[in-house]
Structures are given as C-alpha cells and as structure tokens.
Design a protein around this motif. Structure first.
Motif, PDB file in Angstrom:
ATOM      1  N   GLU A  22       9.567  -0.507 -25.535  1.00 22.77           N
ATOM      2  CA  GLU A  22       7.995  -1.320 -25.021  1.00 22.77           C
ATOM      3  C   GLU A  22       7.656  -0.333 -25.996  1.00 22.77           C
ATOM      4  OE1 GLU A  22       8.020  -3.544 -22.342  1.00 22.77           O
ATOM      5  OE2 GLU A  22      10.276  -3.678 -22.138  1.00 22.77           O
ATOM      6  N   GLU A  23       5.613  -1.261 -26.803  1.00 22.21           N
ATOM      7  CA  GLU A  23       5.184  -0.379 -27.187  1.00 22.21           C
ATOM      8  C   GLU A  23       4.136  -0.172 -26.077  1.00 22.21           C
ATOM      9  OE1 GLU A  23       1.932  -2.045 -30.451  1.00 22.21           O
ATOM     10  OE2 GLU A  23       3.639  -1.985 -31.331  1.00 22.21           O
ATOM     11  N   LYS A  24       3.833  -1.481 -25.149  1.00 19.50           N
ATOM     12  CA  LYS A  24       2.838  -0.995 -24.263  1.00 19.50           C
ATOM     13  C   LYS A  24       2.955  -1.511 -22.843  1.00 19.50           C
ATOM     14  CE  LYS A  24      -0.274  -4.978 -26.579  1.00 19.50           C
ATOM     15  NZ  LYS A  24      -1.435  -6.479 -26.182  1.00 19.50           N
ATOM     16  N   PRO A  25       2.307  -0.615 -21.991  1.00 19.89           N
ATOM     17  CA  PRO A  25       3.494   0.161 -20.908  1.00 19.89           C
ATOM     18  C   PRO A  25       3.117  -1.594 -20.323  1.00 19.89           C
ATOM     19  CG  PRO A  25       0.439   0.797 -21.495  1.00 19.89           C
ATOM     20  CD  PRO A  25       1.207   0.219 -22.557  1.00 19.89           C
ATOM     21  N   GLN A  26       4.306  -1.346 -19.404  1.00 17.11           N
ATOM     22  CA  GLN A  26       4.136  -2.005 -18.321  1.00 17.11           C
ATOM     23  C   GLN A  26       3.094  -2.185 -17.763  1.00 17.11           C
ATOM     24  OE1 GLN A  26       8.160  -3.395 -16.603  1.00 17.11           O
ATOM     25  NE2 GLN A  26       7.521  -4.778 -15.478  1.00 17.11           N
ATOM     26  N   LYS A  27       2.573  -2.637 -16.717  1.00 11.75           N
ATOM     27  CA  LYS A  27       2.388  -2.811 -15.614  1.00 11.75           C
ATOM     28  C   LYS A  27       2.225  -3.614 -13.367  1.00 11.75           C
ATOM     29  CE  LYS A  27      -1.981  -2.055 -18.593  1.00 11.75           C
ATOM     30  NZ  LYS A  27      -3.547  -2.544 -18.043  1.00 11.75           N
ATOM     31  N   GLN A  28       1.550  -3.136 -13.304  1.00 15.32           N
ATOM     32  CA  GLN A  28       2.410  -3.187 -11.885  1.00 15.32           C
ATOM     33  C   GLN A  28       1.078  -2.633 -10.979  1.00 15.32           C
ATOM     34  OE1 GLN A  28       5.117  -5.326 -10.332  1.00 15.32           O
ATOM     35  NE2 GLN A  28       3.468  -5.959  -9.269  1.00 15.32           N
ATOM     36  N   THR A  29       0.558  -4.075 -10.267  1.00 15.34           N
ATOM     37  CA  THR A  29      -0.690  -4.083  -9.487  1.00 15.34           C
ATOM     38  C   THR A  29      -0.554  -4.215  -7.672  1.00 15.34           C
ATOM     39  OG1 THR A  29      -2.550  -3.847 -10.850  1.00 15.34           O
ATOM     40  CG2 THR A  29      -3.224  -4.447  -8.824  1.00 15.34           C
ATOM     41  N   PHE A  30      -0.997  -2.880  -7.196  1.00 15.45           N
ATOM     42  CA  PHE A  30      -0.749  -3.198  -5.504  1.00 15.45           C
ATOM     43  C   PHE A  30      -1.995  -3.196  -4.604  1.00 15.45           C
ATOM     44  CE2 PHE A  30       2.552  -0.641  -7.608  1.00 15.45           C
ATOM     45  CZ  PHE A  30       3.843  -1.245  -6.683  1.00 15.45           C
ATOM     46  N   ALA A  31      -2.428  -4.448  -3.948  1.00  9.37           N
ATOM     47  CA  ALA A  31      -3.867  -4.578  -3.813  1.00  9.37           C
ATOM     48  C   ALA A  31      -3.592  -4.224  -2.128  1.00  9.37           C
ATOM     49  CB  ALA A  31      -3.721  -6.132  -4.001  1.00  9.37           C
ATOM     50  N   ASN A  32      -4.709  -3.886  -2.329  1.00  7.96           N
ATOM     51  CA  ASN A  32      -5.096  -3.758  -0.027  1.00  7.96           C
ATOM     52  C   ASN A  32      -4.453  -2.649   0.448  1.00  7.96           C
ATOM     53  OD1 ASN A  32      -6.436  -6.378   0.787  1.00  7.96           O
ATOM     54  ND2 ASN A  32      -4.616  -7.557   0.447  1.00  7.96           N
ATOM     55  N   VAL A  33      -4.589  -1.592  -0.955  1.00  8.68           N
ATOM     56  CA  VAL A  33      -3.712   0.010   0.179  1.00  8.68           C
ATOM     57  C   VAL A  33      -5.196   0.591   0.653  1.00  8.68           C
ATOM     58  CG1 VAL A  33      -2.976   2.190  -1.203  1.00  8.68           C
ATOM     59  CG2 VAL A  33      -2.937   0.165  -2.934  1.00  8.68           C
ATOM     60  N   ILE A  34      -5.119   1.713   1.142  1.00  7.66           N
ATOM     61  CA  ILE A  34      -5.460   1.877   2.327  1.00  7.66           C
ATOM     62  C   ILE A  34      -6.187   2.761   1.314  1.00  7.66           C
ATOM     63  CG2 ILE A  34      -3.253   2.507   4.014  1.00  7.66           C
ATOM     64  CD1 ILE A  34      -3.618   5.414   3.223  1.00  7.66           C
ATOM     65  N   GLU A  35      -7.297   3.132   2.630  1.00 11.01           N
ATOM     66  CA  GLU A  35      -9.217   4.027   2.278  1.00 11.01           C
ATOM     67  C   GLU A  35      -8.277   4.990   1.641  1.00 11.01           C
ATOM     68  OE1 GLU A  35     -13.560   4.082   2.686  1.00 11.01           O
ATOM     69  OE2 GLU A  35     -12.722   3.672   4.136  1.00 11.01           O
ATOM     70  N   ASN A  36      -9.210   5.618   0.805  1.00  9.40           N
ATOM     71  CA  ASN A  36      -9.139   7.108   0.487  1.00  9.40           C
ATOM     72  C   ASN A  36      -7.314   7.450   0.538  1.00  9.40           C
ATOM     73  OD1 ASN A  36     -12.082   7.271  -0.205  1.00  9.40           O
ATOM     74  ND2 ASN A  36     -11.952   7.813   1.643  1.00  9.40           N
ATOM     75  N   PRO A  37      -6.499   6.806  -0.321  1.00  8.73           N
ATOM     76  CA  PRO A  37      -4.958   7.528  -0.898  1.00  8.73           C
ATOM     77  C   PRO A  37      -4.868   9.229  -1.263  1.00  8.73           C
ATOM     78  CG  PRO A  37      -5.160   5.676  -1.924  1.00  8.73           C
ATOM     79  CD  PRO A  37      -7.086   5.605  -1.655  1.00  8.73           C
ATOM     80  N   GLU A  38      -3.824  10.007  -0.782  1.00 18.93           N
ATOM     81  CA  GLU A  38      -4.161  10.732  -1.094  1.00 18.93           C
ATOM     82  C   GLU A  38      -3.481  10.780  -2.458  1.00 18.93           C
ATOM     83  OE1 GLU A  38      -4.879  14.051   0.257  1.00 18.93           O
ATOM     84  OE2 GLU A  38      -5.240  12.999   1.782  1.00 18.93           O
ATOM     85  N   GLY A  39      -3.654  11.746  -3.738  1.00 23.32           N
ATOM     86  CA  GLY A  39      -3.576  11.975  -4.890  1.00 23.32           C
ATOM     87  C   GLY A  39      -1.869  12.082  -5.281  1.00 23.32           C
ATOM     88  N   THR A  40      -0.708  13.036  -3.954  1.00 30.29           N
ATOM     89  CA  THR A  40       0.079  12.928  -4.619  1.00 30.29           C
ATOM     90  C   THR A  40       1.109  12.066  -3.814  1.00 30.29           C
ATOM     91  OG1 THR A  40      -0.020  14.378  -2.232  1.00 30.29           O
ATOM     92  CG2 THR A  40       0.086  15.786  -3.792  1.00 30.29           C
ATOM     93  N   ALA A  41       0.613  10.879  -2.984  1.00 24.31           N
ATOM     94  CA  ALA A  41       1.458   9.900  -2.394  1.00 24.31           C
ATOM     95  C   ALA A  41       1.071   8.492  -3.769  1.00 24.31           C
ATOM     96  CB  ALA A  41       0.680   9.345  -1.118  1.00 24.31           C
ATOM     97  N   ILE A  42       0.398   8.473  -4.208  1.00 21.70           N
ATOM     98  CA  ILE A  42      -0.241   7.722  -5.330  1.00 21.70           C
ATOM     99  C   ILE A  42       0.687   8.023  -6.618  1.00 21.70           C
ATOM    100  CG2 ILE A  42      -1.606   7.092  -7.483  1.00 21.70           C
ATOM    101  CD1 ILE A  42      -4.539   7.379  -5.363  1.00 21.70           C
ATOM    102  N   MET A  43       1.059   9.258  -6.322  1.00 22.94           N
ATOM    103  CA  MET A  43       1.860   9.897  -8.222  1.00 22.94           C
ATOM    104  C   MET A  43       3.136   9.363  -7.292  1.00 22.94           C
ATOM    105  SD  MET A  43      -0.068  10.133 -10.504  1.00 22.94           S
ATOM    106  CE  MET A  43       1.278  10.785 -11.653  1.00 22.94           C
ATOM    107  N   ALA A  44       3.405   9.594  -6.193  1.00 21.01           N
ATOM    108  CA  ALA A  44       5.108   8.999  -5.165  1.00 21.01           C
ATOM    109  C   ALA A  44       5.460   7.764  -5.458  1.00 21.01           C
ATOM    110  CB  ALA A  44       5.097  10.295  -4.159  1.00 21.01           C
ATOM    111  N   LEU A  45       4.617   6.581  -5.685  1.00 23.90           N
ATOM    112  CA  LEU A  45       4.532   5.361  -5.813  1.00 23.90           C
ATOM    113  C   LEU A  45       5.188   5.193  -6.952  1.00 23.90           C
ATOM    114  CD1 LEU A  45       4.484   2.755  -4.981  1.00 23.90           C
ATOM    115  CD2 LEU A  45       1.685   2.782  -4.942  1.00 23.90           C
TER     116      LEU A  45
END
Length: 68
Positions: A18-41
C-alpha cells in the motif's frame, strides 16, 4: 488559564503493497503519556499483522483551552 482539554494518539502503519500509511486514532488518552508507552501502542497495532505491517510513526495531538 490554560486547561488540558484532550490528548489523541494516531498510529500511522506502513502496510506492504500500500502506498499510503493506514491511520488509527485513539481519543481521550491520558494527559502526558510516556513516549515509550506511545511507541508500544504502535507496536501492538502492528503486531496484528507482523509480516506485512510496521509502525511508520505515532502522532500525539494535545488540545488546550485558554480562558480568562
């Protein structure tokens, strides 16, 4: 006054063939999530089809409300 309103995370996944990346959005995430947790998701999302999918990037969108 500056108030945190909302945090969203968007996983951009590269899919083989696929040429374009697929996007998936998650709303209402906790305030100031850790960068490692974001990448783990993102890695969890890619793990559903590990042979054809990889994480292109993760986007963190933060909304603030400014009031008097």
């Amino acid at each position: 006054m500056k108030l945190h309103k909302q945090t969203k995370l968007t996983a951009q996944l590269t899919i083989v063939g696929e040429e374009k990346p697929q996007k998936q959005t998650f709303a209402n995430v906790i305030e100031n999530p850790e960068g490692t947790a974001i990448m783990a998701l993102g890695e969890v999302m890619a793990s559903f089809d590990p042979e054809n999918t990889s994480v292109a990037s993760m986007i963190e969108t933060v909304e603030f409300e400014h009031t008097n």
